[in-house]
Design a protein around this motif. Structure first.
Motif, mmCIF file in Angstrom:
data_model
loop_
_atom_site.group_PDB
_atom_site.id
_atom_site.type_symbol
_atom_site.label_atom_id
_atom_site.label_comp_id
_atom_site.label_asym_id
_atom_site.label_seq_id
_atom_site.Cartn_x
_atom_site.Cartn_y
_atom_site.Cartn_z
ATOM 1 N N UNK A 1 0.840 -1.194 0.000
ATOM 2 C CA UNK A 1 0.000 0.000 0.000
ATOM 3 C C UNK A 1 0.885 1.258 0.000
ATOM 4 N N UNK A 2 0.551 2.207 -0.859
ATOM 5 C CA UNK A 2 1.271 3.472 -0.903
ATOM 6 C C UNK A 2 0.796 4.328 0.269
ATOM 7 N N UNK A 3 1.691 4.622 1.214
ATOM 8 C CA UNK A 3 1.315 5.395 2.392
ATOM 9 C C UNK A 3 2.084 6.700 2.513
ATOM 10 N N UNK A 4 3.164 6.856 1.747
ATOM 11 C CA UNK A 4 3.973 8.067 1.791
ATOM 12 C C UNK A 4 4.340 8.457 0.358
ATOM 13 N N UNK A 5 5.085 9.540 0.222
ATOM 14 C CA UNK A 5 5.567 9.920 -1.104
ATOM 15 C C UNK A 5 6.583 8.881 -1.542
ATOM 16 N N UNK A 6 6.283 8.203 -2.660
ATOM 17 C CA UNK A 6 7.057 7.030 -3.080
ATOM 18 C C UNK A 6 7.274 7.059 -4.587
ATOM 19 N N UNK A 46 10.439 -5.079 -2.327
ATOM 20 C CA UNK A 46 9.761 -6.274 -1.810
ATOM 21 C C UNK A 46 9.531 -7.231 -2.969
ATOM 22 N N UNK A 47 9.921 -8.483 -2.796
ATOM 23 C CA UNK A 47 9.826 -9.449 -3.892
ATOM 24 C C UNK A 47 8.396 -9.642 -4.379
ATOM 25 N N UNK A 48 7.435 -9.503 -3.460
ATOM 26 C CA UNK A 48 6.048 -9.774 -3.852
ATOM 27 C C UNK A 48 5.454 -8.660 -4.707
ATOM 28 N N UNK A 49 6.075 -7.478 -4.714
ATOM 29 C CA UNK A 49 5.550 -6.366 -5.500
ATOM 30 C C UNK A 49 6.027 -6.453 -6.945
ATOM 31 N N UNK A 50 5.188 -5.931 -7.843
ATOM 32 C CA UNK A 50 5.555 -5.890 -9.259
ATOM 33 C C UNK A 50 6.294 -4.612 -9.601
ATOM 34 N N UNK A 51 6.663 -3.842 -8.596
ATOM 35 C CA UNK A 51 7.404 -2.602 -8.831
ATOM 36 C C UNK A 51 8.385 -2.352 -7.692
ATOM 37 N N UNK A 52 9.459 -1.643 -8.027
ATOM 38 C CA UNK A 52 10.442 -1.223 -7.030
ATOM 39 C C UNK A 52 10.034 0.141 -6.478
ATOM 40 N N UNK A 53 10.531 0.482 -5.284
ATOM 41 C CA UNK A 53 10.143 1.743 -4.668
ATOM 42 C C UNK A 53 11.335 2.468 -4.060
ATOM 43 N N UNK A 54 11.212 3.798 -4.018
ATOM 44 C CA UNK A 54 12.117 4.671 -3.278
ATOM 45 C C UNK A 54 11.230 5.562 -2.412
ATOM 46 N N UNK A 64 1.558 9.453 -2.170
ATOM 47 C CA UNK A 64 1.720 9.770 -3.591
ATOM 48 C C UNK A 64 2.671 8.772 -4.223
ATOM 49 N N UNK A 65 2.239 8.130 -5.303
ATOM 50 C CA UNK A 65 3.113 7.270 -6.100
ATOM 51 C C UNK A 65 3.603 8.090 -7.287
ATOM 52 N N UNK A 66 4.888 8.403 -7.297
ATOM 53 C CA UNK A 66 5.485 9.174 -8.385
ATOM 54 C C UNK A 66 6.009 8.198 -9.430
ATOM 55 N N UNK A 67 5.599 8.379 -10.675
ATOM 56 C CA UNK A 67 6.007 7.436 -11.723
ATOM 57 C C UNK A 67 6.620 8.175 -12.908
ATOM 58 N N UNK A 68 7.250 7.417 -13.777
ATOM 59 C CA UNK A 68 7.864 7.975 -14.969
ATOM 60 C C UNK A 68 6.855 8.210 -16.075
ATOM 61 N N UNK A 69 7.351 8.366 -17.297
ATOM 62 C CA UNK A 69 6.485 8.615 -18.450
ATOM 63 C C UNK A 69 5.510 7.468 -18.633
ATOM 64 N N UNK A 84 -4.542 -3.411 -5.066
ATOM 65 C CA UNK A 84 -4.931 -3.040 -3.696
ATOM 66 C C UNK A 84 -3.836 -2.234 -3.010
ATOM 67 N N UNK A 85 -3.155 -1.391 -3.788
ATOM 68 C CA UNK A 85 -2.066 -0.569 -3.261
ATOM 69 C C UNK A 85 -2.424 0.911 -3.209
ATOM 70 N N UNK A 86 -3.700 1.236 -3.431
ATOM 71 C CA UNK A 86 -4.110 2.636 -3.421
ATOM 72 C C UNK A 86 -5.344 2.783 -2.534
ATOM 73 N N UNK A 87 -5.173 3.466 -1.414
ATOM 74 C CA UNK A 87 -6.286 3.714 -0.501
ATOM 75 C C UNK A 87 -6.978 5.022 -0.880
#
Length: 307
Positions: A1-6, A46-54, A64-69, A84-87
């Protein structure tokens, strides 16, 4: 779940866009400033996620999920929601859109530096007996426009709402709102021209007003800092609107933010035979009321523009 600026980046075979803090830094000078101001960025995988995070080192508690183009921030938001990663109030901010969409699916020109965001809006009051579609859902574009104008005014920008979903600065269109609903989930897409506004010859032939932008020589807002302030304002003021007994109280207050209120405008693709009229109010379901030759008409589609 996205809980912070990521910052998020799709892994191999993921449909999510790929990026890194370094790539965002290089996208535009204002993105470089945002990446610095909201840093440091800590890699968490996290291995279970389909995306990497910072994860941002900022203590600002805004998801906030910040993404590229990407094709559209709306598409990324729907994807995260399916995981189920967006509340509620979770959001996506894209550095660039290559097929951004606006009203009636028109393409929205979306280079780096401007703001392209989508927020998952919380549930609205349910329909009353006899309502086919809840009235609060019908006026949601006006609610979002009103809150956006107020948030921008808090940042020192005199913004107005052009019915039903355009943001104007000094009579020029500097942004727009697009709402999508699927299975009782509502996503609100917002685009704001911060640094770039298309020239007149790049606009559609029937554009109502020229394009404008928010930033000036003396004010340089970054996409991420602006989006964070918008989300904070939405979260802090939305409940007070829907706590009103009816929509009329809110729509009366909204009139102060409505461009050309009390003025005669040209009406395009409105009621048959009504080509001009004075904007004089709003219906409780969000319809625009205009007075044409002493007779009031309600507008639910089409466009209004200055004479």
């Amino acid at each position: 779940m996205i809980t912070r600026i990521t910052i998020i980046s799709g892994k191999e075979n993921s449909p999510l866009p790929k990026t890194t803090p370094e790539k965002l830094f290089q996208a535009h000078p204002l993105w470089a400033r945002d990446i610095e101001n909201f840093g440091p960025w800590n890699s968490e995988d996290a291995e279970y996620r389909s995306y990497s995070t910072w994860i941002s080192g900022s203590r600002t508690g805004v998801p906030v999920a910040v993404c590229g183009s990407c094709v559209s921030s709306l598409d990324v938001a729907w994807r995260l929601n399916s995981l189920e990663d967006l509340s509620d109030w979770g959001s996506v901010l894209a550095v660039e859109q290559n097929t951004g969409r606006g009203q009636v699916r028109r393409e929205w020109i979306s280079p780096p530096g401007n703001l392209y965001g989508t927020v998952k809006w919380p549930s609205l009051p349910e329909a009353k007996p006899g309502e086919v579609r809840p009235v609060w859902n019908r006026i949601l574009p006006l609610i979002v426009g009103y809150l956006t104008c107020n948030a921008l005014r808090d940042l020192g920008i005199d913004a107005q709402l052009k019915w039903p979903n355009d943001i104007l600065i000094d009579g020029r269109k500097a942004g727009g709102i697009l709402i999508e609903e699927r299975s009782n989930v509502t996503m609100v897409g917002i685009g704001l021209n911060l640094v770039y506004a298309p020239e007149r010859d790049l606009l559609r032939a029937d554009h109502a007003v020229p394009a404008g932008k928010l930033n000036t020589d003396t004010m340089q807002l970054g996409p991420l800092e602006t989006w964070v302030e918008l989300i904070k304002h939405f979260r802090g003021n939305f409940d007070s609107i829907i706590s009103l007994n009816n929509t009329d109280d809110f729509l009366y207050e909204l009139q102060d933010r409505l461009v050309w209120f009390g003025e005669e405008v040209r009406i395009v693709d409105g009621p048959e035979g009504v080509e001009r009229g004075v904007i004089c109010g709003l219906r409780s379901d969000g319809g625009l009321v205009v007075d044409s030759n002493g007779e009031q008409h309600e507008i639910y589609s089409g466009s209004v523009m200055p004479l």
